[in-house]
Scaffold this motif. Structure first.
Motif, mmCIF file in Angstrom:
data_model
loop_
_atom_site.group_PDB
_atom_site.id
_atom_site.type_symbol
_atom_site.label_atom_id
_atom_site.label_comp_id
_atom_site.label_asym_id
_atom_site.label_seq_id
_atom_site.Cartn_x
_atom_site.Cartn_y
_atom_site.Cartn_z
ATOM 1 N N UNK A 1 14.507 11.453 -11.064
ATOM 2 C CA UNK A 1 13.149 11.406 -11.618
ATOM 3 C C UNK A 1 12.566 10.006 -11.547
ATOM 4 N N UNK A 2 13.409 9.009 -11.851
ATOM 5 C CA UNK A 2 12.966 7.609 -11.798
ATOM 6 C C UNK A 2 12.600 7.215 -10.367
ATOM 7 N N UNK A 3 13.438 7.607 -9.410
ATOM 8 C CA UNK A 3 13.162 7.304 -7.996
ATOM 9 C C UNK A 3 11.876 7.995 -7.545
ATOM 10 N N UNK A 4 11.743 9.273 -7.924
ATOM 11 C CA UNK A 4 10.538 10.021 -7.545
ATOM 12 C C UNK A 4 9.275 9.408 -8.119
ATOM 13 N N UNK A 5 9.348 8.997 -9.397
ATOM 14 C CA UNK A 5 8.191 8.362 -10.029
ATOM 15 C C UNK A 5 7.842 7.043 -9.366
ATOM 16 N N UNK A 6 8.878 6.278 -8.992
ATOM 17 C CA UNK A 6 8.651 4.995 -8.316
ATOM 18 C C UNK A 6 7.995 5.174 -6.959
ATOM 19 N N UNK A 7 8.462 6.189 -6.224
ATOM 20 C CA UNK A 7 7.879 6.476 -4.904
ATOM 21 C C UNK A 7 6.414 6.881 -5.051
ATOM 22 N N UNK A 8 6.127 7.728 -6.044
ATOM 23 C CA UNK A 8 4.747 8.154 -6.287
ATOM 24 C C UNK A 8 3.868 6.967 -6.681
ATOM 25 N N UNK A 9 4.389 6.108 -7.556
ATOM 26 C CA UNK A 9 3.640 4.936 -8.034
ATOM 27 C C UNK A 9 3.269 4.017 -6.869
ATOM 28 N N UNK A 10 4.272 3.672 -6.053
ATOM 29 C CA UNK A 10 4.039 2.759 -4.930
ATOM 30 C C UNK A 10 3.204 3.417 -3.832
ATOM 31 N N UNK A 11 3.520 4.680 -3.545
ATOM 32 C CA UNK A 11 2.801 5.389 -2.482
ATOM 33 C C UNK A 11 1.327 5.554 -2.791
ATOM 34 N N UNK A 12 1.026 5.933 -4.041
ATOM 35 C CA UNK A 12 -0.373 6.101 -4.435
ATOM 36 C C UNK A 12 -1.103 4.764 -4.410
ATOM 37 N N UNK A 13 -0.409 3.697 -4.834
ATOM 38 C CA UNK A 13 -1.012 2.364 -4.813
ATOM 39 C C UNK A 13 -1.392 1.944 -3.402
ATOM 40 N N UNK A 14 -0.479 2.168 -2.455
ATOM 41 C CA UNK A 14 -0.747 1.817 -1.054
ATOM 42 C C UNK A 14 -1.884 2.657 -0.481
ATOM 43 N N UNK A 15 -1.899 3.947 -0.841
ATOM 44 C CA UNK A 15 -2.945 4.847 -0.342
ATOM 45 C C UNK A 15 -4.327 4.435 -0.869
ATOM 46 N N UNK A 16 -4.417 4.168 -2.183
ATOM 47 C CA UNK A 16 -5.699 3.790 -2.780
ATOM 48 C C UNK A 16 -6.181 2.441 -2.255
ATOM 49 N N UNK A 17 -5.233 1.528 -2.048
ATOM 50 C CA UNK A 17 -5.598 0.221 -1.498
ATOM 51 C C UNK A 17 -6.124 0.354 -0.070
ATOM 52 N N UNK A 18 -5.484 1.227 0.709
ATOM 53 C CA UNK A 18 -5.922 1.474 2.086
ATOM 54 C C UNK A 18 -7.330 2.067 2.099
ATOM 55 N N UNK A 19 -7.568 3.028 1.202
ATOM 56 C CA UNK A 19 -8.896 3.646 1.096
ATOM 57 C C UNK A 19 -9.951 2.609 0.706
ATOM 58 N N UNK A 20 -9.583 1.737 -0.231
ATOM 59 C CA UNK A 20 -10.499 0.697 -0.703
ATOM 60 C C UNK A 20 -10.868 -0.258 0.430
ATOM 61 N N UNK A 21 -9.873 -0.671 1.214
ATOM 62 C CA UNK A 21 -10.114 -1.589 2.326
ATOM 63 C C UNK A 21 -10.964 -0.929 3.410
ATOM 64 N N UNK A 22 -10.694 0.341 3.685
ATOM 65 C CA UNK A 22 -11.481 1.070 4.689
ATOM 66 C C UNK A 22 -12.930 1.218 4.244
ATOM 67 N N UNK A 23 -13.116 1.510 2.963
ATOM 68 C CA UNK A 23 -14.468 1.673 2.421
ATOM 69 C C UNK A 23 -15.270 0.382 2.540
ATOM 70 N N UNK A 24 -14.603 -0.755 2.308
ATOM 71 C CA UNK A 24 -15.276 -2.056 2.371
ATOM 72 C C UNK A 24 -15.184 -2.713 3.748
ATOM 73 N N UNK A 25 -14.572 -2.010 4.706
ATOM 74 C CA UNK A 25 -14.436 -2.501 6.084
ATOM 75 C C UNK A 25 -13.786 -3.889 6.106
ATOM 76 N N UNK A 26 -12.630 -3.982 5.435
ATOM 77 C CA UNK A 26 -11.903 -5.244 5.344
ATOM 78 C C UNK A 26 -10.462 -5.070 5.798
ATOM 79 N N UNK A 27 -9.896 -6.144 6.336
ATOM 80 C CA UNK A 27 -8.459 -6.163 6.598
ATOM 81 C C UNK A 27 -7.770 -6.706 5.343
#
Length: 216
Positions: free
Chosen positions: A40-66
Motif C-alpha cells: 500500500x505504501x509503495x502504491x501510494x508513493x507511485x501514485x503521488x509521484x506519478x500524478x505530480x509528474x503528470x500535472x507538472x507536464x500538463x502545466x508546462x504544456x499549457x504554458x508552452x515552457x520547457x
C-alpha cells in the motif's frame, strides 16, 4: 504552479489508492498485514509521484515552457519576492502623507505583475525589463528614500534629494504601469476582437427583422 494545491491533489489521490492496494493485497491475495501495508505504501508513493509528474507536464504544456525555462522563471520570481518585500517595507515606513497614495499604487502594480507571472509563468518573458531593471531601481530608491526621510534633522539639500527621489518614484510608477500593460497587450487585443465580433453579431441580428418586413 501552486505548490500547496499540487501537494493537496497528490495526497488526495495517493491516500485512497494506497488504501485500495492494501485492501487488495490483504483480502484478494492473502498477504499479511505488514506486507499489505508495504504494498500500500509503495502504491501510494507511485501514485503521488506519478500524478505530480503528470500535472507538472500538463502545466508546462499549457504554458508552452520547457522544464529548464520554468526553473529559470521560478528562480527569478523567488528572488523578486524578496525584493518586493523590501520595497513594501521601505515604502510603508515613510511618514509622508501626501505621497502615500502614490506609494500604495506603486506597490499594487509591482504585486500585480508578480502575481500574474506566478500564475502564468509564460508571461515572464514579456516582463524581463521589469524584473532585471525597473524592480532593482525601485528597491534601491525606496530604501534610500526611507533612510533619508527617517533622519530627524533635514537641511535644504536633504529636502531637495527627497523631492527628487519622490519624483523619480512617480516616474517609475508610470513605467511599471506600462510594463503591466505590455504584459496584458495580447489579452486586450483578444478582448477587443471579441467585442468587435459581438457587436457585429448584435448589429446583424438587429437588421434581420427589418429585412423580413421588407420581404413581406
Amino acid at each position: 504552479m501552486n505548490k500547496f494545491l499540487l501537494r493537496f491533489m497528490q495526497t488526495g489521490a495517493a491516500i485512497p489508492f494506497s488504501a485500495f492496494i492494501w485492501l487488495l493485497a490483504f483480502t484478494g491475495f492473502d498477504q499479511t498485514f505488514w506486507m499489505s501495508s508495504f504494498y500500500g505504501f509503495i502504491g501510494g508513493g507511485v501514485m503521488f509521484l506519478g500524478l505530480g509528474l503528470y500535472l507538472q507536464k500538463r502545466f508546462l504544456e499549457k504554458n508552452r515552457l520547457t522544464m529548464k525555462e520554468y526553473k529559470y522563471i521560478k528562480r527569478n520570481l523567488k528572488e523578486a519576492n524578496v525584493k518586493i518585500n523590501r520595497i513594501q517595507k521601505s515604502l510603508f515606513s515613510i511618514r509622508h502623507i501626501r505621497s502615500l497614495k502614490q506609494r500604495i499604487e506603486l506597490v499594487r502594480l509591482v504585486k500585480n505583475i508578480q502575481k500574474l507571472n506566478s500564475r502564468e509563468p509564460r508571461r515572464f518573458f514579456k516582463a524581463e525589463q521589469f524584473y532585471f531593471s525597473h524592480l532593482d531601481s525601485i528597491m534601491e530608491l525606496s530604501e534610500k528614500y526611507a533612510f533619508l526621510s527617517s533622519q530627524p534633522a533635514k537641511n535644504r539639500e536633504l529636502e531637495y534629494s527627497l523631492n527628487e527621489t519622490q519624483d523619480t518614484l512617480k516616474d517609475l510608477t508610470k513605467i511599471v504601469e506600462k510594463d503591466l500593460n505590455y504584459m496584458l497587450e495580447e489579452d486586450l487585443d483578444h478582448l477587443n476582437f471579441e467585442i468587435d465580433v459581438a457587436k457585429h453579431s448584435i448589429k446583424k441580428r438587429n437588421e434581420i427583422p427589418d429585412e423580413t418586413r421588407r420581404l413581406k
